[in-house]
Scaffold this motif. Sequence first.
Motif, short mmCIF file in Angstrom:
data_model
loop_
_atom_site.label_atom_id
_atom_site.label_comp_id
_atom_site.label_asym_id
_atom_site.label_seq_id
_atom_site.Cartn_x
_atom_site.Cartn_y
_atom_site.Cartn_z
N TYR A 63 -39.44 74.16 4.58
CA TYR A 63 -39.62 75.13 5.66
C TYR A 63 -38.28 75.50 6.29
O TYR A 63 -37.94 76.68 6.44
CB TYR A 63 -40.58 74.56 6.71
CG TYR A 63 -40.81 75.46 7.89
CD1 TYR A 63 -41.70 76.52 7.81
CD2 TYR A 63 -40.13 75.26 9.08
CE1 TYR A 63 -41.92 77.35 8.90
CE2 TYR A 63 -40.34 76.08 10.17
CZ TYR A 63 -41.24 77.13 10.08
OH TYR A 63 -41.45 77.95 11.15
N ASN A 64 -37.49 74.49 6.63
CA ASN A 64 -36.19 74.74 7.28
C ASN A 64 -35.22 75.45 6.34
O ASN A 64 -34.44 76.30 6.78
CB ASN A 64 -35.60 73.44 7.81
CG ASN A 64 -36.40 72.89 8.98
OD1 ASN A 64 -36.95 73.66 9.78
ND2 ASN A 64 -36.49 71.58 9.08
N ARG A 65 -35.28 75.12 5.04
CA ARG A 65 -34.40 75.79 4.07
C ARG A 65 -34.74 77.28 3.99
O ARG A 65 -33.85 78.13 4.03
CB ARG A 65 -34.53 75.15 2.69
CG ARG A 65 -33.63 75.82 1.64
CD ARG A 65 -33.64 75.08 0.31
NE ARG A 65 -34.88 75.10 -0.39
CZ ARG A 65 -35.26 76.07 -1.24
NH1 ARG A 65 -34.48 77.11 -1.46
NH2 ARG A 65 -36.40 76.00 -1.87
N ILE A 66 -36.02 77.61 3.91
CA ILE A 66 -36.43 79.01 3.80
C ILE A 66 -36.14 79.75 5.11
O ILE A 66 -35.65 80.89 5.09
CB ILE A 66 -37.93 79.13 3.42
CG1 ILE A 66 -38.17 78.50 2.04
CG2 ILE A 66 -38.39 80.58 3.45
CD1 ILE A 66 -37.42 79.14 0.89
N LYS A 67 -36.41 79.13 6.24
CA LYS A 67 -36.16 79.76 7.54
C LYS A 67 -34.67 80.04 7.75
O LYS A 67 -34.31 80.97 8.46
CB LYS A 67 -36.68 78.88 8.68
CG LYS A 67 -38.14 79.06 8.99
CD LYS A 67 -38.41 80.45 9.48
CE LYS A 67 -39.61 80.54 10.36
NZ LYS A 67 -39.91 81.90 10.79
N SER A 68 -33.80 79.24 7.13
CA SER A 68 -32.36 79.40 7.34
C SER A 68 -31.71 80.41 6.37
O SER A 68 -30.52 80.69 6.50
CB SER A 68 -31.66 78.05 7.22
OG SER A 68 -31.68 77.59 5.89
N LEU A 69 -32.48 80.94 5.41
CA LEU A 69 -31.91 81.91 4.47
C LEU A 69 -31.48 83.19 5.20
O LEU A 69 -32.18 83.65 6.10
CB LEU A 69 -32.93 82.27 3.38
CG LEU A 69 -33.33 81.17 2.40
CD1 LEU A 69 -34.43 81.67 1.47
CD2 LEU A 69 -32.13 80.69 1.61
N GLU A 70 -30.35 83.74 4.79
CA GLU A 70 -29.90 84.99 5.40
C GLU A 70 -30.72 86.18 4.91
O GLU A 70 -30.95 87.14 5.65
CB GLU A 70 -28.41 85.21 5.11
CG GLU A 70 -27.53 84.23 5.86
CD GLU A 70 -26.06 84.50 5.65
OE1 GLU A 70 -25.69 85.63 5.28
OE2 GLU A 70 -25.28 83.56 5.87
N TRP A 157 -47.85 80.41 5.34
CA TRP A 157 -47.73 78.95 5.33
C TRP A 157 -46.87 78.49 6.49
O TRP A 157 -45.87 79.13 6.85
CB TRP A 157 -47.11 78.47 4.02
CG TRP A 157 -46.95 76.98 3.97
CD1 TRP A 157 -47.94 76.06 3.79
CD2 TRP A 157 -45.75 76.24 4.14
NE1 TRP A 157 -47.43 74.78 3.82
CE2 TRP A 157 -46.08 74.87 4.03
CE3 TRP A 157 -44.43 76.60 4.38
CZ2 TRP A 157 -45.13 73.86 4.14
CZ3 TRP A 157 -43.48 75.59 4.49
CH2 TRP A 157 -43.84 74.24 4.36
N HIS A 158 -47.29 77.38 7.06
CA HIS A 158 -46.51 76.66 8.06
C HIS A 158 -46.82 75.18 7.86
O HIS A 158 -47.97 74.82 7.62
CB HIS A 158 -46.91 77.11 9.48
CG HIS A 158 -46.04 76.54 10.53
ND1 HIS A 158 -46.21 75.26 11.03
CD2 HIS A 158 -44.97 77.05 11.18
CE1 HIS A 158 -45.28 75.02 11.94
NE2 HIS A 158 -44.53 76.09 12.06
N PRO A 159 -45.81 74.32 7.92
CA PRO A 159 -46.05 72.90 7.61
C PRO A 159 -47.11 72.24 8.50
O PRO A 159 -47.80 71.32 8.05
CB PRO A 159 -44.69 72.23 7.78
CG PRO A 159 -43.78 73.22 8.37
CD PRO A 159 -44.40 74.57 8.22
N GLN A 160 -47.28 72.69 9.73
CA GLN A 160 -48.28 72.09 10.59
C GLN A 160 -49.65 72.77 10.49
O GLN A 160 -50.64 72.25 10.99
CB GLN A 160 -47.84 72.13 12.07
CG GLN A 160 -46.95 70.96 12.44
CD GLN A 160 -45.53 71.12 11.91
OE1 GLN A 160 -44.91 72.15 12.09
NE2 GLN A 160 -45.03 70.09 11.25
#
Length: 177
Positions: A63-70, A157-160
């Motif tokens: 999730y954090n990897r995808i959210k941090s993509l430019e 999708w969201h992890p929670q």
Amino acid sequence: DISDAGLKYHLELVLEDILDNDSTVNCTAEVLYHSGNKNLAPDVQFTIHGELKNTDDADNIFYNRIKSLEKELVAENIPDSHGNVAPEMEPIRLLAWAASGYVIWQNSNENTDFQLAQIKHVKQVKRNDEYLEFDYMILLHDMASQEIIPWQMTVLWHPQHGVQVTQDSRQPKHELE
């Protein structure tokens, strides 16, 4: 055979964790295929006997990897023609696998045996909330007829909050080309 309802099956199976082949749990399920109405998804009731492996850490890393993509993620042919999946695309494939399970369930009958064969194309959709959204073009293999079926699905999708298929539709065969 349940008169005026359909055919009901009682299943006992072992579920294997695809990330850890040594981890298994037993499962029992009842599946009712409705007679008459082919547009009605089978009723499924199941019980898992044991604990499934917790994926919270892996989910949060993805999730954090995808959210941090430019730029929004775009990828094709997962797996490739040799069956290979790049490690960074494995979570994208697993998300498609989970979402395609919903599509398969909603479109199954006693004469189908759908399996996810390949992600032809996936594109992340930009959102202004905490969810990740992906548009997938997948290929489903109907093992019973040997037909390869292109299928579009939009996945939130969201992890929670888990996986949700917000839109899906069978596509014409020319989508394979």
